[in-house]
Design a protein around this motif. Structure first.
Motif, PDB file in Angstrom:
ATOM      1  N   ALA A   1       5.356 -16.091   4.109  1.00  0.00           N
ATOM      2  CA  ALA A   1       5.179 -14.837   3.374  1.00  0.00           C
ATOM      3  C   ALA A   1       3.855 -14.844   2.607  1.00  0.00           C
ATOM      4  N   SER A   2       3.509 -15.984   1.997  1.00  0.00           N
ATOM      5  CA  SER A   2       2.265 -16.073   1.222  1.00  0.00           C
ATOM      6  C   SER A   2       1.037 -15.910   2.111  1.00  0.00           C
ATOM      7  N   LEU A   3       1.070 -16.551   3.275  1.00  0.00           N
ATOM      8  CA  LEU A   3      -0.082 -16.468   4.181  1.00  0.00           C
ATOM      9  C   LEU A   3      -0.258 -15.041   4.700  1.00  0.00           C
ATOM     10  N   ARG A   4       0.872 -14.390   5.026  1.00  0.00           N
ATOM     11  CA  ARG A   4       0.780 -13.003   5.509  1.00  0.00           C
ATOM     12  C   ARG A   4       0.257 -12.098   4.399  1.00  0.00           C
ATOM     13  N   TYR A   5       0.705 -12.363   3.178  1.00  0.00           N
ATOM     14  CA  TYR A   5       0.238 -11.575   2.035  1.00  0.00           C
ATOM     15  C   TYR A   5      -1.274 -11.748   1.843  1.00  0.00           C
ATOM     16  N   ALA A   6      -1.738 -12.995   1.885  1.00  0.00           N
ATOM     17  CA  ALA A   6      -3.175 -13.262   1.693  1.00  0.00           C
ATOM     18  C   ALA A   6      -3.986 -12.561   2.781  1.00  0.00           C
ATOM     19  N   TYR A   7      -3.500 -12.646   4.012  1.00  0.00           N
ATOM     20  CA  TYR A   7      -4.196 -12.059   5.159  1.00  0.00           C
ATOM     21  C   TYR A   7      -4.260 -10.542   5.043  1.00  0.00           C
ATOM     22  N   SER A   8      -3.132  -9.928   4.701  1.00  0.00           N
ATOM     23  CA  SER A   8      -3.120  -8.467   4.730  1.00  0.00           C
ATOM     24  C   SER A   8      -3.713  -7.838   3.472  1.00  0.00           C
ATOM     25  N   THR A   9      -3.854  -8.605   2.388  1.00  0.00           N
ATOM     26  CA  THR A   9      -4.353  -8.023   1.141  1.00  0.00           C
ATOM     27  C   THR A   9      -5.843  -8.286   0.909  1.00  0.00           C
ATOM     28  N   PHE A  10      -6.333  -9.428   1.373  1.00  0.00           N
ATOM     29  CA  PHE A  10      -7.711  -9.826   1.051  1.00  0.00           C
ATOM     30  C   PHE A  10      -8.560  -9.984   2.318  1.00  0.00           C
ATOM     31  N   SER A  11      -9.635  -9.198   2.395  1.00  0.00           N
ATOM     32  CA  SER A  11     -10.481  -9.292   3.590  1.00  0.00           C
ATOM     33  C   SER A  11     -11.167 -10.659   3.656  1.00  0.00           C
ATOM     34  N   THR A  12     -11.393 -11.278   2.490  1.00  0.00           N
ATOM     35  CA  THR A  12     -12.011 -12.614   2.489  1.00  0.00           C
ATOM     36  C   THR A  12     -11.127 -13.589   3.274  1.00  0.00           C
ATOM     37  N   TYR A  13      -9.827 -13.535   3.008  1.00  0.00           N
ATOM     38  CA  TYR A  13      -8.910 -14.417   3.737  1.00  0.00           C
ATOM     39  C   TYR A  13      -8.789 -14.003   5.204  1.00  0.00           C
ATOM     40  N   ARG A  14      -8.725 -12.669   5.427  1.00  0.00           N
ATOM     41  CA  ARG A  14      -8.588 -12.191   6.809  1.00  0.00           C
ATOM     42  C   ARG A  14      -9.742 -12.723   7.662  1.00  0.00           C
ATOM     43  N   ASP A  15     -10.963 -12.616   7.126  1.00  0.00           N
ATOM     44  CA  ASP A  15     -12.138 -13.101   7.873  1.00  0.00           C
ATOM     45  C   ASP A  15     -12.049 -14.605   8.129  1.00  0.00           C
ATOM     46  N   LEU A  16     -11.628 -15.334   7.108  1.00  0.00           N
ATOM     47  CA  LEU A  16     -11.513 -16.791   7.251  1.00  0.00           C
ATOM     48  C   LEU A  16     -10.491 -17.166   8.323  1.00  0.00           C
ATOM     49  N   PHE A  17      -9.330 -16.504   8.246  1.00  0.00           N
ATOM     50  CA  PHE A  17      -8.248 -16.803   9.193  1.00  0.00           C
ATOM     51  C   PHE A  17      -8.711 -16.494  10.615  1.00  0.00           C
ATOM     52  N   GLU A  18      -9.306 -15.304  10.774  1.00  0.00           N
ATOM     53  CA  GLU A  18      -9.713 -14.899  12.120  1.00  0.00           C
ATOM     54  C   GLU A  18     -10.851 -15.758  12.638  1.00  0.00           C
ATOM     55  N   GLY A  19     -11.656 -16.267  11.709  1.00  0.00           N
ATOM     56  CA  GLY A  19     -12.744 -17.173  12.084  1.00  0.00           C
ATOM     57  C   GLY A  19     -12.252 -18.428  12.796  1.00  0.00           C
ATOM     58  N   VAL A  20     -11.005 -18.818  12.526  1.00  0.00           N
ATOM     59  CA  VAL A  20     -10.460 -19.993  13.231  1.00  0.00           C
ATOM     60  C   VAL A  20      -9.361 -19.561  14.215  1.00  0.00           C
ATOM     61  N   GLY A  21      -9.386 -18.285  14.558  1.00  0.00           N
ATOM     62  CA  GLY A  21      -8.477 -17.795  15.597  1.00  0.00           C
ATOM     63  C   GLY A  21      -7.045 -17.549  15.149  1.00  0.00           C
ATOM     64  N   VAL A  22      -6.840 -17.376  13.849  1.00  0.00           N
ATOM     65  CA  VAL A  22      -5.487 -17.090  13.357  1.00  0.00           C
ATOM     66  C   VAL A  22      -5.378 -15.598  13.045  1.00  0.00           C
ATOM     67  N   GLY A  23      -4.532 -14.903  13.790  1.00  0.00           N
ATOM     68  CA  GLY A  23      -4.327 -13.472  13.569  1.00  0.00           C
ATOM     69  C   GLY A  23      -2.955 -13.204  12.977  1.00  0.00           C
ATOM     70  N   TYR A  24      -2.644 -11.912  12.786  1.00  0.00           N
ATOM     71  CA  TYR A  24      -1.366 -11.586  12.143  1.00  0.00           C
ATOM     72  C   TYR A  24      -0.178 -12.037  12.986  1.00  0.00           C
ATOM     73  N   ASP A  25      -0.336 -11.994  14.322  1.00  0.00           N
ATOM     74  CA  ASP A  25       0.754 -12.423  15.206  1.00  0.00           C
ATOM     75  C   ASP A  25       1.112 -13.890  14.973  1.00  0.00           C
ATOM     76  N   ASP A  26       0.068 -14.725  14.834  1.00  0.00           N
ATOM     77  CA  ASP A  26       0.326 -16.148  14.546  1.00  0.00           C
ATOM     78  C   ASP A  26       1.119 -16.283  13.256  1.00  0.00           C
ATOM     79  N   LEU A  27       0.716 -15.481  12.269  1.00  0.00           N
ATOM     80  CA  LEU A  27       1.330 -15.592  10.946  1.00  0.00           C
ATOM     81  C   LEU A  27       2.782 -15.135  10.955  1.00  0.00           C
ATOM     82  N   SER A  28       3.107 -14.205  11.841  1.00  0.00           N
ATOM     83  CA  SER A  28       4.488 -13.722  11.826  1.00  0.00           C
ATOM     84  C   SER A  28       5.376 -14.457  12.824  1.00  0.00           C
ATOM     85  N   GLN A  29       4.773 -15.111  13.828  1.00  0.00           N
ATOM     86  CA  GLN A  29       5.607 -15.730  14.867  1.00  0.00           C
ATOM     87  C   GLN A  29       5.640 -17.252  14.838  1.00  0.00           C
ATOM     88  N   ASN A  30       4.551 -17.874  14.397  1.00  0.00           N
ATOM     89  CA  ASN A  30       4.476 -19.335  14.521  1.00  0.00           C
ATOM     90  C   ASN A  30       4.926 -20.051  13.253  1.00  0.00           C
TER      91      ASN A  30
END
Ligand SMILES: [Zn+2]
Length: 426
Positions: free
Chosen positions: A24-53
């Motif tokens: 829940a925390s990782l999904r929150y960080a990803y969906s609320t902060f573009s800084t985190y979204r960019d970081l996550f996507e930079g290493v190939g982690v998208g919202y699907d990974d966060l909700s399924q893995n």
């Protein structure tokens, strides 16, 4: 700035509840902060990974972030979070000013949790608690509020001025049963306070809760064995709020894993099991995802008799951030706080130590601080009495030098304390 993937190890058993919270925390960080979204996507982690893995497996793919990245998240929080009520500023141990904005929800949560920790340190409704601070009081206001929530009989911030003989008089009359303080400040106050107690023939202090710095072994031993005072260490940081506390068994600090997920990354330092990396599970205003807090940690094996769950740790502090001159010990954090006390923000600083006829402590600051030199020197010397003594008695010299700000921002591995004295171990 982010660092490459490194071998870290988790300090807790990743049970289903922890996985759920982390996800829940990782999904929150990803969906609320573009800084985190960019970081996550930079290493190939998208919202699907966060909700399924498995969130632990996802976490391990994410980069470890430094104070610079956290500063971006913090700035972003001003735009995306409603109801920000407070701001904590730390002295910036990594040389970068750190800010943490706090929403009213986080603020309430923080204080409830602090109250819970202080109960573990044996503070009860019978206690009269003095939180020692310098003027202007700042750091300790939060502690006094949490003590109020706990229902302590009295809880107040007591400002210790330069003339301790005078200012401590009133403290003796207030006769607290417990004191909260930074060790270096307590060490300054303790000898005169003890004299005043001796003269008054009383003194009810039975507990001291230390925060902010590692408690010197001798101070702890003296308080415990000669004065029958129980000593506790509180552990927290401006970026994270409270992390843990020492219980009445006194075998290390309990880290609370229901609020933060802790990892250790390898350290070069002798005697350290690793450096602490924090992922917050509750903090909403400025969530932390694999934030390199940088404190060197020793893990204490086994279960504690008090019944609280592991991990239990000893916090060694941050590498290279303290030094001594003629036996007087100084901490970078504390010097930085003192130097910037009269300014409205904490900025860059480097301490350079050299030897001429005597030791020279040079405070290196950005050019734009030049006009504040008198203020900074005044607050530095009035807070750091041992330094004032060394300088006044010409046993050491204090200098201020200025460089372009790029000196601080350009170098990734600038030493906070650059000790160039001969014969001093690095
Ligand atoms: Zn315990």
């Amino acid at each position: 700035m982010t660092t490459a993937l490194v071998d870290t190890r988790l300090l807790q058993r990743p049970d289903p509840a922890a996985r759920l919270k982390l996800g829940a925390s990782l999904r929150y960080a990803y969906s609320t902060f573009s800084t985190y979204r960019d970081l996550f996507e930079g290493v190939g982690v998208g919202y699907d990974d966060l909700s399924q893995n498995d969130p632990i497996a996802v976490l391990e793919r994410l980069p470890i972030i430094s104070a610079n990245t956290l500063a971006k998240v913090s700035e972003e929080s001003l735009m995306v979070i409603d109801g920000i009520v407070d701001m904590e500023t730390s002295s910036g141990t990594t040389g970068v000013r750190k800010k943490r904005f706090i929403s009213s929800e986080d603020d309430r949560n923080d204080h409830d949790f602090m109250a819970e920790l202080f109960r573990v340190a044996g503070i009860t409704a019978q206690d009269r608690v003095a939180c020692l601070d310098t003027d202007p009081v700042y750091l300790m206001v939060s502690f006094a509020r949490a003590l109020d929530l706990l229902g302590a009989d009295e809880a107040y911030v007591y400002s210790v001025g330069r003339d301790q003989g005078q200012t401590l008089d009133a403290l003796v009359r207030l006769d607290p049963t417990a004191i909260f303080a930074v060790p270096s400040m307590f060490e300054r106050c303790w000898p005169p306070l003890r004299r005043l107690y001796d003269e008054a023939g009383r003194g009810s202090i039975s507990k001291v809760v230390f925060l902010g710095e590692r408690v010197p072994y001798q101070l702890r031993a003296e308080l415990e064995s000669q004065h029958d005072i129980e000593v506790f260490s509180y552990y927290g940081a401006a970026e994270t709020s409270s992390l843990g506390i020492e219980c009445s068994v006194h075998t290390g600090i309990h880290l609370y894993t229901d609020r933060n997920l802790f990892e250790l990354r390898p350290s070069e330092r002798d005697g350290s099991d690793g450096q602490l990396v924090v992922t917050s599970l509750v903090q909403k205003t400025v969530p932390l995802v694999r934030y390199a807090l940088g404190d060197e940690i020793v893990l204490i094996p086994g279960d504690c008799l008090c019944g609280l769950l592991p991990p239990r740790v000893d916090v060694l502090g941050r590498a290279g951030d303290s030094f001594s001159i003629l036996g007087s010990k100084f901490h970078y954090d504390s010097l930085l706080r003192s130097a910037y006390r009269k300014l409205d923000e904490v900025g860059y600083m480097q301490v350079v130590l050299t030897t001429e006829v005597q030791d020279v402590l040079t405070v290196l600051l950005p050019d734009q601080r030049r006009s504040h030199e008198k203020n900074m020197k005044d607050s530095l010397l009035s807070d750091q009495l041992e330094l004032e003594f060394l300088v006044a008695s010409k046993l050491a010299s204090l200098r201020f030098e200025y460089v372009d700000e790029s000196y601080f921002t350009g170098s990734r591995k600038m030493k906070l304390v650059d000790d160039r004295r001969k014969g001093v171990a690095p």
